[in-house]
Structures are given as C-alpha cells and as structure tokens.
Scaffold this motif. Structure first.
Motif, PDB file in Angstrom:
ATOM      1  N   ILE A 620     -56.020 -17.614  44.015  1.00 48.29           N
ATOM      2  CA  ILE A 620     -55.741 -17.334  42.597  1.00 48.29           C
ATOM      3  C   ILE A 620     -56.702 -16.278  42.072  1.00 48.29           C
ATOM      4  O   ILE A 620     -56.304 -15.344  41.348  1.00 48.29           O
ATOM      5  CB  ILE A 620     -55.833 -18.628  41.779  1.00 48.29           C
ATOM      6  N   ASP A 621     -57.995 -16.420  42.433  1.00 50.36           N
ATOM      7  CA  ASP A 621     -58.973 -15.414  42.002  1.00 50.36           C
ATOM      8  C   ASP A 621     -58.587 -14.027  42.514  1.00 50.36           C
ATOM      9  O   ASP A 621     -58.656 -13.026  41.779  1.00 50.36           O
ATOM     10  CB  ASP A 621     -60.367 -15.784  42.512  1.00 50.36           C
ATOM     11  N   SER A 622     -58.166 -13.965  43.776  1.00 52.27           N
ATOM     12  CA  SER A 622     -57.765 -12.687  44.366  1.00 52.27           C
ATOM     13  C   SER A 622     -56.527 -12.125  43.675  1.00 52.27           C
ATOM     14  O   SER A 622     -56.457 -10.930  43.376  1.00 52.27           O
ATOM     15  CB  SER A 622     -57.504 -12.867  45.867  1.00 52.27           C
ATOM     16  N   LEU A 623     -55.542 -12.987  43.426  1.00 50.09           N
ATOM     17  CA  LEU A 623     -54.312 -12.545  42.752  1.00 50.09           C
ATOM     18  C   LEU A 623     -54.616 -12.065  41.337  1.00 50.09           C
ATOM     19  O   LEU A 623     -54.035 -11.073  40.872  1.00 50.09           O
ATOM     20  CB  LEU A 623     -53.291 -13.682  42.722  1.00 50.09           C
ATOM     21  N   GLU A 624     -55.520 -12.803  40.637  1.00 46.08           N
ATOM     22  CA  GLU A 624     -55.842 -12.395  39.259  1.00 46.08           C
ATOM     23  C   GLU A 624     -56.505 -11.019  39.241  1.00 46.08           C
ATOM     24  O   GLU A 624     -56.215 -10.189  38.372  1.00 46.08           O
ATOM     25  CB  GLU A 624     -56.745 -13.443  38.615  1.00 46.08           C
ATOM     26  N   ARG A 625     -57.401 -10.790  40.204  1.00 49.72           N
ATOM     27  CA  ARG A 625     -58.027  -9.461  40.275  1.00 49.72           C
ATOM     28  C   ARG A 625     -56.989  -8.395  40.615  1.00 49.72           C
ATOM     29  O   ARG A 625     -56.997  -7.289  40.044  1.00 49.72           O
ATOM     30  CB  ARG A 625     -59.144  -9.472  41.325  1.00 49.72           C
ATOM     31  N   SER A 626     -56.082  -8.726  41.529  1.00 45.32           N
ATOM     32  CA  SER A 626     -55.032  -7.773  41.911  1.00 45.32           C
ATOM     33  C   SER A 626     -54.119  -7.469  40.729  1.00 45.32           C
ATOM     34  O   SER A 626     -53.738  -6.319  40.491  1.00 45.32           O
ATOM     35  CB  SER A 626     -54.229  -8.330  43.086  1.00 45.32           C
ATOM     36  N   LEU A 627     -53.772  -8.514  39.982  1.00 48.58           N
ATOM     37  CA  LEU A 627     -52.898  -8.328  38.813  1.00 48.58           C
ATOM     38  C   LEU A 627     -53.595  -7.494  37.749  1.00 48.58           C
ATOM     39  O   LEU A 627     -52.961  -6.661  37.069  1.00 48.58           O
ATOM     40  CB  LEU A 627     -52.500  -9.694  38.237  1.00 48.58           C
ATOM     41  N   GLU A 628     -54.893  -7.744  37.601  1.00 43.44           N
ATOM     42  CA  GLU A 628     -55.640  -6.959  36.611  1.00 43.44           C
ATOM     43  C   GLU A 628     -55.630  -5.482  36.986  1.00 43.44           C
ATOM     44  O   GLU A 628     -55.423  -4.612  36.130  1.00 43.44           O
ATOM     45  CB  GLU A 628     -57.072  -7.494  36.534  1.00 43.44           C
ATOM     46  N   ARG A 629     -55.850  -5.221  38.307  1.00 44.07           N
ATOM     47  CA  ARG A 629     -55.810  -3.818  38.754  1.00 44.07           C
ATOM     48  C   ARG A 629     -54.405  -3.245  38.585  1.00 44.07           C
ATOM     49  O   ARG A 629     -54.234  -2.074  38.174  1.00 44.07           O
ATOM     50  CB  ARG A 629     -56.233  -3.729  40.220  1.00 44.07           C
ATOM     51  N   LYS A 630     -53.382  -4.035  38.906  1.00 43.43           N
ATOM     52  CA  LYS A 630     -51.997  -3.575  38.788  1.00 43.43           C
ATOM     53  C   LYS A 630     -51.669  -3.231  37.344  1.00 43.43           C
ATOM     54  O   LYS A 630     -51.048  -2.187  37.064  1.00 43.43           O
ATOM     55  CB  LYS A 630     -51.049  -4.664  39.303  1.00 43.43           C
ATOM     56  N   GLU A 631     -52.084  -4.107  36.417  1.00 42.19           N
ATOM     57  CA  GLU A 631     -51.785  -3.860  35.002  1.00 42.19           C
ATOM     58  C   GLU A 631     -52.496  -2.599  34.521  1.00 42.19           C
ATOM     59  O   GLU A 631     -51.919  -1.788  33.784  1.00 42.19           O
ATOM     60  CB  GLU A 631     -52.199  -5.070  34.163  1.00 42.19           C
ATOM     61  N   GLN A 632     -53.754  -2.436  34.963  1.00 38.93           N
ATOM     62  CA  GLN A 632     -54.480  -1.219  34.574  1.00 38.93           C
ATOM     63  C   GLN A 632     -53.796   0.023  35.135  1.00 38.93           C
ATOM     64  O   GLN A 632     -53.696   1.064  34.469  1.00 38.93           O
ATOM     65  CB  GLN A 632     -55.920  -1.299  35.081  1.00 38.93           C
ATOM     66  N   GLN A 633     -53.313  -0.065  36.378  1.00 37.75           N
ATOM     67  CA  GLN A 633     -52.621   1.065  37.003  1.00 37.75           C
ATOM     68  C   GLN A 633     -51.352   1.411  36.237  1.00 37.75           C
ATOM     69  O   GLN A 633     -51.068   2.593  35.969  1.00 37.75           O
ATOM     70  CB  GLN A 633     -52.280   0.728  38.453  1.00 37.75           C
TER      71      GLN A 633
END
Length: 665
Positions: A620-633
C-alpha cells in the motif's frame, strides 16, 4: 480559431475531474490491497476470539479432572442449624456424625449496678486482663462514658464496653471480654478492682475451692490392687479404692467439680482350652486259682460322663466405675477411650455434701486412673465474683458420637477431619452432621463445560458455513450477536483445521473411557449427555451439527449413585502413577492445548496473518507513492497541454487580428 479547444484539457473543460477519474482507475490496486488488510484484520480478530473460546473450553475441561476438581468438594449439612452449623473442606470424609451441644463457649460479660447519670470515676492506675493478656493505664478521673471509651481503646481489642442510660436518672456499664473459654476470664486489678466492686461489676466472694490429690492418707483400700502414681491414683482391673474428702466438702450452688480420668486398655490373653483330665484308674480284675487252674474276672468298664471344657473367663466391660458419696450417692459414667477425659460436673448435680469418690473398677481388661480433682467456682475472680453476670467465660462442651469434647471456642475444626463446627446454642437433642460430596457444584461445572463446548462448536459452524441456518437455529442470540454472526458467516470456509477440530472434539465427546464401573459408566451418554440427534423418529438437522444436550434427570441420577465413576469419566489414572491419563476432560485439554499455548497453532496463524498485513501495508505504501507520482505527472502533462493550448489560442487571436487589419487596408 476562437472556438478551437481540446475537450478536457482546458480548465474550461474540468481538467481536475478528468485527472480524478483517471486516478480512480489507478487506485483500484490500492483499494483492493486495503480491502485485503480489512479482511486480514477481521480474520486475525476472529482467530483471537477462537483462541478465547478454546481457552474457556480447555479451562473448564481441566477443572473437571485437575487437582482442584469439584468431585473432591464436600458440604456439611446440619439437621438443626439453630443449634449447630458446619462447613467442610476437600479433606473431609463422606460420613454422618452425631453431635450434642451441651454448652457453648462464652466470654465474660458483666453488668454494673444502676449508677447515677453524674457518676464520677476516680483517678488512679487501672489494670485489666483477659486470660494471660493484660493492660494498664493511668486515668485522671472523669465520667463513666469517658472511662468506658478509654478502657475499650486501651484494650487493643481485648475488651468491649458500652454505657446505657436505662432510666431517666440512671445508667449501667456493660463490660465484656472478646475471647471465649474458661481460660480467658476478665479480671480487675489495682484501682480497676476497687472500681468494679464499687459499681457492682463484682462482689466479695467466700472461697470454697479445694484441690484434692490422692495420697496414702486419703485413699482407702477396698478390693484388689492399685498404685499411687505422680498423675494420681491408678486402679487395676477388678479392684476398687475410695478417695476420701477430709474434711467433707459442701460445694456452693455455682461450684464445679472437675477431674481427669484415663482409661488404659490392657492386652487380652487369648483363652487356651485345657486338655481333658486323665480320669479315675480302675483296679485289675483279679484271678482265682484251684488245683493249677487260674480263672480271671472280667475287666471293669464303668460308664464315665463326657468331658466338657470349662467356659472362658467372663470378660467384663462396664464404664460405670465412679461414684460420689456423701448426703447421697451419684454415679458418674465415663467413656471407653484411651485419651484423657476431663470430667466437669455441676455441684447442683452432686450430693450437697461430698465425702468421697469411689473407683470400683470391675473391668477385666481396663486400668482406671483418676487425677487432678478440683472443686471451684468458675465465676470467682480471686476473692471476688461477678455480681450481675450476663455471661461468664466458659468452654464449649460437645458430645461427638458419645465422646465428650471440650474446647475454648465455638468454632471447632479439630474433631472431624476437614469439618469446622460452628456452635450456636446448647440443646439436649443431638444434631446430625451429614458430610457429602458437593454434587450441585459438580453438576454446575459439567453444565458450564458443556455450555462452552456448544458455544465453540456453534462458532466453528458459523466460520465454516455459508448457510444462514447455522445462525437462525441459535435462538439464544440477541440482535447484536446475530448481526456479528452474519459478518462472521463463512469467514473461514475451507479452513481444514477448523473442520478437523470439530470432528476431533466430537470424537472425544463420543468415545468410551475407562472407569471403575466398566461398561456401566463409560460414555457421556450414560450420564445424560449426548447429541440426541434423533427423537421419536424425527431427525433434527441442528442436532447433527455436533451440539450436546443434557438430560438433567439422568445427570442427577448418575451424580447421586455413581459419582466416582462420573469423576473417572472426566479424568482417570489408568496405570496407578497418580497422574490422570484418560478421560473426557483430559482428552479435551490434551487436544486443545497445542492450539492455545504460546507459540501454538493459533499463535502461528495470527503471526502469519500479521506477516500478510505487513507485506500488504508495504504494498500500500508503494502504491500510494506511485499514485502520488502518477497524479503529479498527469497534472504536469495536462498543465503543459493547457499552456500549449493557451499559446495556440493567443496565436489564433493574432492571426485573426492580422487578417482583420489586412482586409481593412
């Protein structure tokens, strides 16, 4: 060109909503991971609940066969609790005893005369004692109530006092010791004695006490043999002696005659039948001779009576060996026991004048010893006695199966093994104390064990089934419990360890076990505990789920008639090493223990779930970081697109303006 646009790119077309929708799709793996966390947490919570359910079953199983099992509990019932009550420990033996309460133990309770309400207690040093404990204090003088309060406070629990205004103009003082028994008499010394005499707590007493020690001067031989020993006078079998009271004693109305008797049982010599006597010898028959011819008479053969062996000496056992003489004769009966007997008689039950005590020991195998003859007033306190006694310190006297017992307290725990007697009132009629197993506690323990077992089975059924019927048939559930059960329904469906557990527990409950009554009591069903899955030909599905039912009438009968076998059924030592190794309780405990012990099966399962939770949390921590990067992108890319669009719009406007200007020229 003014209408040129890219739908969804410009904020005009809700770019944030488009990014949010795109991120919802990206968040699906995260949401699924979070759902797995919730499921893992639910599973962990319910495994922990399963652990508690198993622990309760295990605890109650151990209660039925362990060291503190209720089968060893005892209760003592009195058929007259107004006179005597009793309590029993596990050391008590199942038996019935007859007890007569001759006298209860009491403490000294003295009442004063009526005193004026302004009565003044003089100053001085006051000393009081109860038994061998005494206390002293200096008093500077004051009111009766103040003095009574100080006495109680200074006594440190030895004495209680109270002052009562019994008329409008007078008051009385009640003073009492807190310890029962004749050795715990309340005594007054120094100024305290003067105070007691002046207030009527005490009055002058003329001593009439005597201590009579058997000696050569006061023992009169009557028959047979006897010996003066250090303890007193010892009279041999079929002998008698008279102890003279010189001068004669005229006991007071409240006096007590007290002495000690010891009965010594002598070895009996086995009776040997004597050989028959040889009898008379007949003379020879004689002969006659004539001219060389001899003729002999016939031998004499008289008819002698048949010989009969003499009967063995008569054995005499009669404990009516003591008699007081004087103005009349009063016999005293003693018990045929070897422990010393302390005999205490009221003077009012004896001759008004005492001249002697006769010991007439006609027994053939008993030696009687009498010692320590004392005549005294139990209420006497030196040269004084209570004037208004409410109670006087005396011992409890009871008769247990005909044997007189004397104790200082009304709580007696050293007469009947494991039983404490609580004396309430004296009564001429004996009271029966019936010591029996505590069958009600045994029954409650069995019912509690079966109840927790059924709760465990119902929980396993809920966890491993998707059928609502396993909940609906549990009519004892309230609404909240029913809702919780719905959430748990099928939670561990396919969990083989639970189905195996249920099967194994059912087998344990149905198996036969060794008991002292063999096949007559080897199954729980024989004491009224079974699934009872079929009744009158009607099959009930709920009963096939493994629940046990109790026939209370059958259980009561088994506990009443076969208690020891029921005990064996739950725990039995088959090899005599004093360690239980068979039985329902033992087997349930042995099976459940690996599940609930530290590092056991359930601990392993919850630990495995914790591992899954940790791994999923990291995911979940990894997915949340990935989602945060995706949203920023996405926001960056759509921001660049909006910037390009803005530039295109500005260029379009510039072209439009250029065209407009060219056409104007």
């Amino acid at each position: 060109m003014s209408d040129f646009s890219i739908p969804g790119v410009s904020s005009k077309y809700n770019t944030d909503k488009l990014i949010e929708d795109l991120m919802k799709l990206e968040r699906v793996p995260l949401e699924r991971a979070e759902e797995r966390i919730d499921k893992f947490e639910l599973q962990k919570t319910n495994w922990q609940e399963m652990n508690r359910d198993l622990a309760r079953v295990d605890e109650n199983a151990k209660k039925l066969y362990g060291f503190q099992n209720p089968f060893m509990d005892r209760i003592a019932d009195s058929d007259n609790e107004r006179v005597l009550t009793a309590t029993a420990t596990r050391e008590a033996v199942e038996e019935t005893r007859s007890i007569r309460v001759i006298q209860t133990a009491k403490a000294d309770r003295f009442l004063s005369d009526n005193l004026d309400t302004d009565f003044h207690v003089e100053s001085g040093e006051y000393t009081l004692s109860v038994g061998d404990q005494s206390f002293s204090f200096n008093y500077s003088g004051g009111t009766l109530r103040d003095f009574a309060s100080i006495v109680q406070r200074r006594s440190n629990g030895l004495i209680r006092t109270s002052v009562v205004k019994n008329t409008p103009d007078t008051q009385v003082l009640l003073i009492e010791g807190t310890k029962t028994g004749s050795s715990n008499r309340l005594e007054f010394k120094d100024e305290a004695k003067t105070f007691a005499l002046s207030t009527g707590l005490l009055q002058e007493h003329v001593a009439n006490s005597r201590n009579i020690q058997p000696s050569e001067t006061n023992v009169k031989p009557l028959e047979g043999s006897a010996n003066l020993i250090e303890e007193g006078l010892s009279v041999d079998p079929q002998s008698s002696r008279e102890i003279l009271f010189t001068p004669a004693v005229n006991p007071g109305e409240d006096d007590i005659v007290e002495f000690t008797v010891t009965v010594e049982k002598l070895e009996e010599t086995p009776y040997v039948v004597p050989d028959p006597p040889p009898g008379p010898t007949a003379p020879g028959p004689g002969t006659v001779s004539l001219e060389g011819i001899s003729i002999s008479n016939l031998a004499s053969s008289p008819d002698l009576p048949a010989w009969a062996a003499p009967p063995p000496p008569e054995k005499v056992l009669d404990m009516n060996v003591l008699t007081f003489t004087g103005s009349s004769k009063v016999p005293v009966n003693i018990s045929d026991i070897e422990t010393p007997q302390k005999i205490s008689l009221k003077a009012s039950d004896l001759p008004s004048t005492l001249n002697s005590l006769i010991i007439d020991n006609q027994n053939t195998h008993r030696r009687i010893t009498v010692s320590q003859i004392n005549i005294y007033n139990p209420n006497a306190r030196g040269d004084a006695e209570p004037k208004n006694p409410v109670d006087t310190a005396n011992n409890a006297i009871i008769e247990v199966d005909g044997i007189e017992v004397i104790r200082e307290s009304n709580e007696i725990d050293d007469i009947i093994q494991g039983v404490t007697l609580n004396l309430k009132h004296a009564d001429p009629d004996p009271v029966e104390i019936n010591v029996t197993p505590d069958r009600e506690t045994v029954k409650d323990s069995i019912i509690e064990f079966i109840g927790y077992y059924n709760q465990l089975i119902s929980q396993i059924n809920i966890y491993t089934s998707r059928d609502d019927a396993v909940i609906n048939e549990l009519d004892y559930l309230d609404d909240d419990e029913r809702e919780k059960a719905q959430e748990q329904l099928g939670l561990f469906q396919g969990e083989s360890s639970l189905t195996q557990m249920k099967t194994r527990l059912q087998t344990i409950m149905m198996n036969p076990y060794t008991t002292r009554e063999g096949s007559e009591m080897s199954l729980l069903a024989q004491m009224g505990i079974s699934t009872n899955s079929s009744t009158g030909g009607e099959l009930r599905t709920s009963r096939l789920r493994g629940y046990l039912e109790i026939d209370e009438n059958a259980l009561d009968k088994a506990l009443e008639t076969r208690l020891d076998a029921v005990k064996d059924l739950f725990g039995y030592d088959s090899d005599g090493d004093l360690i239980v190794d068979q039985g329902v309780g033992f087997s349930v405990d042995a099976y459940i223990k690996p599940y609930i012990q530290t590092g056991g099966i359930i601990a392993y399962k919850t630990s495995a779930i914790d591992g899954q939770i940790d791994r999923t949390n990291r995911e979940i921590d990894s997915l949340e970081r990935s989602l945060e990067r995706k949203e920023q992108q996405l926001r960056r890319e759509y921001g660049m697109m909006e910037g390009a669009l803005q530039q295109m719009q500005e260029n379009s406007k510039a072209l439009d303006n250029f065209s407009s200007n060219g056409n104007g020229n």
